[in-house]
Scaffold this motif. Structure first.
Motif, PDB file in Angstrom:
ATOM      1  N   LEU A 302       0.858  -1.181   0.000  1.00 28.87           N
ATOM      2  CA  LEU A 302       0.000   0.000   0.000  1.00 28.87           C
ATOM      3  C   LEU A 302       0.895   1.232   0.000  1.00 28.87           C
ATOM      4  O   LEU A 302       1.763   1.377   0.858  1.00 28.87           O
ATOM      5  N   THR A 303       0.690   2.118  -0.981  1.00 27.51           N
ATOM      6  CA  THR A 303       1.493   3.335  -1.077  1.00 27.51           C
ATOM      7  C   THR A 303       0.606   4.550  -0.838  1.00 27.51           C
ATOM      8  O   THR A 303      -0.408   4.733  -1.517  1.00 27.51           O
ATOM      9  N   MET A 332       4.665   7.137   1.567  1.00 31.52           N
ATOM     10  CA  MET A 332       4.809   6.139   2.625  1.00 31.52           C
ATOM     11  C   MET A 332       4.350   4.790   2.078  1.00 31.52           C
ATOM     12  O   MET A 332       3.299   4.702   1.444  1.00 31.52           O
ATOM     13  N   VAL A 333       5.129   3.766   2.322  1.00 28.11           N
ATOM     14  CA  VAL A 333       4.836   2.436   1.798  1.00 28.11           C
ATOM     15  C   VAL A 333       4.617   1.469   2.961  1.00 28.11           C
ATOM     16  O   VAL A 333       5.417   1.412   3.895  1.00 28.11           O
ATOM     17  N   PHE A 334       3.512   0.708   2.900  1.00 26.10           N
ATOM     18  CA  PHE A 334       3.188  -0.294   3.904  1.00 26.10           C
ATOM     19  C   PHE A 334       3.051  -1.661   3.239  1.00 26.10           C
ATOM     20  O   PHE A 334       2.551  -1.762   2.108  1.00 26.10           O
ATOM     21  N   LYS A 335       3.478  -2.680   3.925  1.00 28.17           N
ATOM     22  CA  LYS A 335       3.245  -4.037   3.456  1.00 28.17           C
ATOM     23  C   LYS A 335       1.868  -4.488   3.953  1.00 28.17           C
ATOM     24  O   LYS A 335       1.521  -4.298   5.117  1.00 28.17           O
ATOM     25  N   ILE A 336       1.085  -5.084   3.053  1.00 31.68           N
ATOM     26  CA  ILE A 336      -0.248  -5.568   3.414  1.00 31.68           C
ATOM     27  C   ILE A 336      -0.106  -6.991   3.934  1.00 31.68           C
ATOM     28  O   ILE A 336       0.210  -7.915   3.182  1.00 31.68           O
ATOM     29  N   GLU A 337      -0.320  -7.169   5.244  1.00 36.97           N
ATOM     30  CA  GLU A 337      -0.197  -8.504   5.840  1.00 36.97           C
ATOM     31  C   GLU A 337      -1.442  -9.334   5.568  1.00 36.97           C
ATOM     32  O   GLU A 337      -1.361 -10.534   5.308  1.00 36.97           O
ATOM     33  N   ASP A 338      -2.609  -8.721   5.676  1.00 33.00           N
ATOM     34  CA  ASP A 338      -3.885  -9.346   5.319  1.00 33.00           C
ATOM     35  C   ASP A 338      -4.883  -8.219   5.108  1.00 33.00           C
ATOM     36  O   ASP A 338      -4.501  -7.049   5.070  1.00 33.00           O
ATOM     37  N   SER A 339      -6.152  -8.534   4.959  1.00 33.54           N
ATOM     38  CA  SER A 339      -7.157  -7.522   4.609  1.00 33.54           C
ATOM     39  C   SER A 339      -7.391  -6.486   5.694  1.00 33.54           C
ATOM     40  O   SER A 339      -8.021  -5.460   5.453  1.00 33.54           O
ATOM     41  N   LYS A 340      -6.838  -6.724   6.919  1.00 29.98           N
ATOM     42  CA  LYS A 340      -7.093  -5.816   8.032  1.00 29.98           C
ATOM     43  C   LYS A 340      -5.822  -5.286   8.687  1.00 29.98           C
ATOM     44  O   LYS A 340      -5.910  -4.543   9.671  1.00 29.98           O
ATOM     45  N   ASN A 341      -4.650  -5.643   8.177  1.00 35.10           N
ATOM     46  CA  ASN A 341      -3.408  -5.251   8.841  1.00 35.10           C
ATOM     47  C   ASN A 341      -2.363  -4.804   7.824  1.00 35.10           C
ATOM     48  O   ASN A 341      -2.148  -5.479   6.814  1.00 35.10           O
ATOM     49  N   ILE A 342      -1.714  -3.662   8.118  1.00 34.93           N
ATOM     50  CA  ILE A 342      -0.620  -3.160   7.291  1.00 34.93           C
ATOM     51  C   ILE A 342       0.544  -2.796   8.210  1.00 34.93           C
ATOM     52  O   ILE A 342       0.349  -2.485   9.388  1.00 34.93           O
ATOM     53  N   ILE A 343       1.763  -2.796   7.663  1.00 32.98           N
ATOM     54  CA  ILE A 343       2.943  -2.554   8.494  1.00 32.98           C
ATOM     55  C   ILE A 343       4.064  -1.963   7.661  1.00 32.98           C
ATOM     56  O   ILE A 343       4.182  -2.254   6.467  1.00 32.98           O
TER      57      ILE A 343
END
Length: 353
Positions: A302-303, A332-343
Motif C-alpha cells: 500500500l502506497t 509512505m509504503v506499507f506491506k499488506i499482511e492481510d485484509s485488516k493489517n498493514i505494516i
C-alpha cells in the motif's frame, strides 16, 4: 466620572499586559523555540522517509543532481535494489553467508535516527525580524548489523587505481592520470564500483564517510571478480492484495517512545474514492500532523502519497497553538499482511471500522 476614568485605566492596563505577554511569547518563540522546532521537524522528515525534503535541505545539494542522491538512497534503503545486486554479484561468493547477512552489512532502513545523529548547518540567526535557515550537513547512520555510514556531500575525493585500469562509479567513468582519479563532489553513503584492471573486471559496493578522501580501490573489502553478468531475474507479478476500506488505528509503534503517535487518537483512513487521511498525535510534545492525499495498492504493498501536511504544535505553558503547512511530496509504503493489517518500519495499523 471617576468610575469611567478607573475603567479606562483598567482597560488600558489590560491591553498593555496582553500586548506585553504576546510580545514576550513571540520573543521566546523567535529566540528559543523556533530553531528547536525546526531541528525536530528535520528529524521527523528523515525518519518518515521524506527524501525529497532531505535532498532539498542538504548542504551543497546544488553541486550534485537529485538522481545522484536517489541512487545512493536506493542502495541504502531499497531492499529490492540490494537483493538484485546480491543475486548478480555476491550469491556465489564467500563474502556473505546469505542474503540476510548481506542486508546486515548494507541495508539502513530498519533503524531510526535521533536528533544527535544529525549535524546541522545553520544559516543566520533567528530574531524578531528574521528566521535562521537549517540544512542537513551530515546525517550519521548505523544499521542493525552495527555498520556505520552517513549522508552528506564530500568534496575532492581521490581514488587510487593500478596503471592502465578503468574505474566506473555509479555508471560514470572517471578520468584517471598517474594512477589517481579525482571527483570534485560526491554523496556520502553507498556507491557501486566497476573496476577493470589487468584483463579482469571487478564489482564492489563502496561506503563513503566524511573521512573517505583517499581510497585505494584494490582495498575495497566488497570487491569481487565479475566474469559475465547474468540476466537480471524477471520480477514476479503479484496480484493486488485485498484490503478493507475504512479507518485503521495504530497497533504497534517501532519508533522511539517520544516519537510514537498516541494510538487512542491517531488513525489512517482509506476512502473508497482512492483518497486517504493520516492523523498522528504525538502526546510527548503536544504535536499533531495531518496528511491528506491518495493511496494505491500494488501487489502486497500500500502506497500513500501526499503533497504536504499540516503540523500543529501546542505550547505547554500558554496552550497557544501554532499551525504550519509543510508543502513537500511525501510517499509512505506499507506491506499488506492481510485484509485488516498493514505494516512498515514505523508503525503497524489494524482495521477498526
Amino acid at each position: 466620572m471617576t468610575n469611567n476614568k478607573n475603567l479606562f485605566i483598567t482597560i488600558g492596563i489590560t491591553i498593555f499586559l496582553l500586548i506585553f505577554i504576546s510580545f514576550l511569547l513571540y520573543v521566546i518563540y523567535c529566540y528559543s523555540y523556533y530553531d528547536s522546532y525546526q531541528k525536530n521537524n528535520y528529524l521527523k522528515e528523515f525518519n518518515h522517509n521524506n527524501y525529497n525534503f532531505v535532498y532539498e535541505k542538504m548542504v551543497n545539494n546544488d553541486k550534485l543532481s537529485k538522481e545522484e542522491f536517489e541512487r545512493v538512497r536506493d542502495l541504502m534503503y531499497d531492499k529490492n535494489t540490494l537483493k538484485n545486486i546480491y543475486n548478480l554479484y555476491y550469491i556465489k561468493s564467500d563474502l556473505f553467508e546469505d542474503l540476510n547477512d548481506f542486508f546486515n552489512n548494507y541495508y539502513y532502513g530498519e533503524k531510526k535516527i535521533d536528533e544527535d545523529d544529525i549535524e546541522f548547518y545553520i544559516e543566520g540567526k533567528s530574531n524578531l525580524f528574521n528566521r535562521s535557515k537549517l540544512y542537513y550537513k551530515k546525517i550519521n547512520l548505523i544499521n542493525r548489523g552495527g555498520f556505520k555510514s552517513a549522508l552528506g556531500v564530500l568534496d575532492n575525493v581521490i581514488f587510487e587505481v593500478e596503471d592502465n585500469s578503468k574505474l566506473i562509479i555509479d555508471k560514470n567513468e572517471l578520468e584517471c592520470s598517474d594512477g589517481l582519479c579525482s571527483v570534485q563532489y560526491m554523496y556520502m553513503g553507498l556507491h557501486e564500483v566497476y573496476y577493470e584492471s589487468n584483463g579482469f573486471s571487478y564489482y564492489g559496493l563502496l561506503n563513503l564517510m566524511d573521512n573517505s578522501k583517499n581510497i585505494d580501490i584494490t582495498n575495497i573489502d566488497s570487491l569481487v571478480k565479475v566474469e559475465e553478468k547474468e540476466k537480471e531475474p524477471e520480477e514476479e507479478i503479484i496480484p493486488d492484495a485485498k484490503l478493507n476500506r475504512g479507518v485503521y488505528k495504530v497497533n504497534k509503534c517501532f519508533l522511539t517512545k517520544t516519537n510514537c503517535a498516541y494510538s487512542k487518537y491517531s488513525y489512517l483512513a482509506l476512502n473508497e474514492d482512492g483518497t486517504c487521511e493520516l492523523y498522528e498525535y504525538i502526546s510527548f510534545n503536544q504535536a499533531r500532523y495531518r496528511y491528506n492525499g491518495t493511496y494505491d495498492i500494488s501487489g502486497n504493498f500500500l502506497t500513500l502519497s501526499f503533497d504536504g501536511y499540516l503540523t500543529t504544535l501546542s505550547d505547554y505553558d500558554t496552550s497557544e497553538k501554532y499551525e504550519e503547512f509543510i508543502n513537500e511530496d511525501i510517499e509512505m509504503v506499507f506491506k499488506i499482511e492481510d485484509s485488516k493489517n498493514i505494516i512498515n518500519a514505523d508503525y503497524s495499523f489494524k482495521f477498526s471500522k
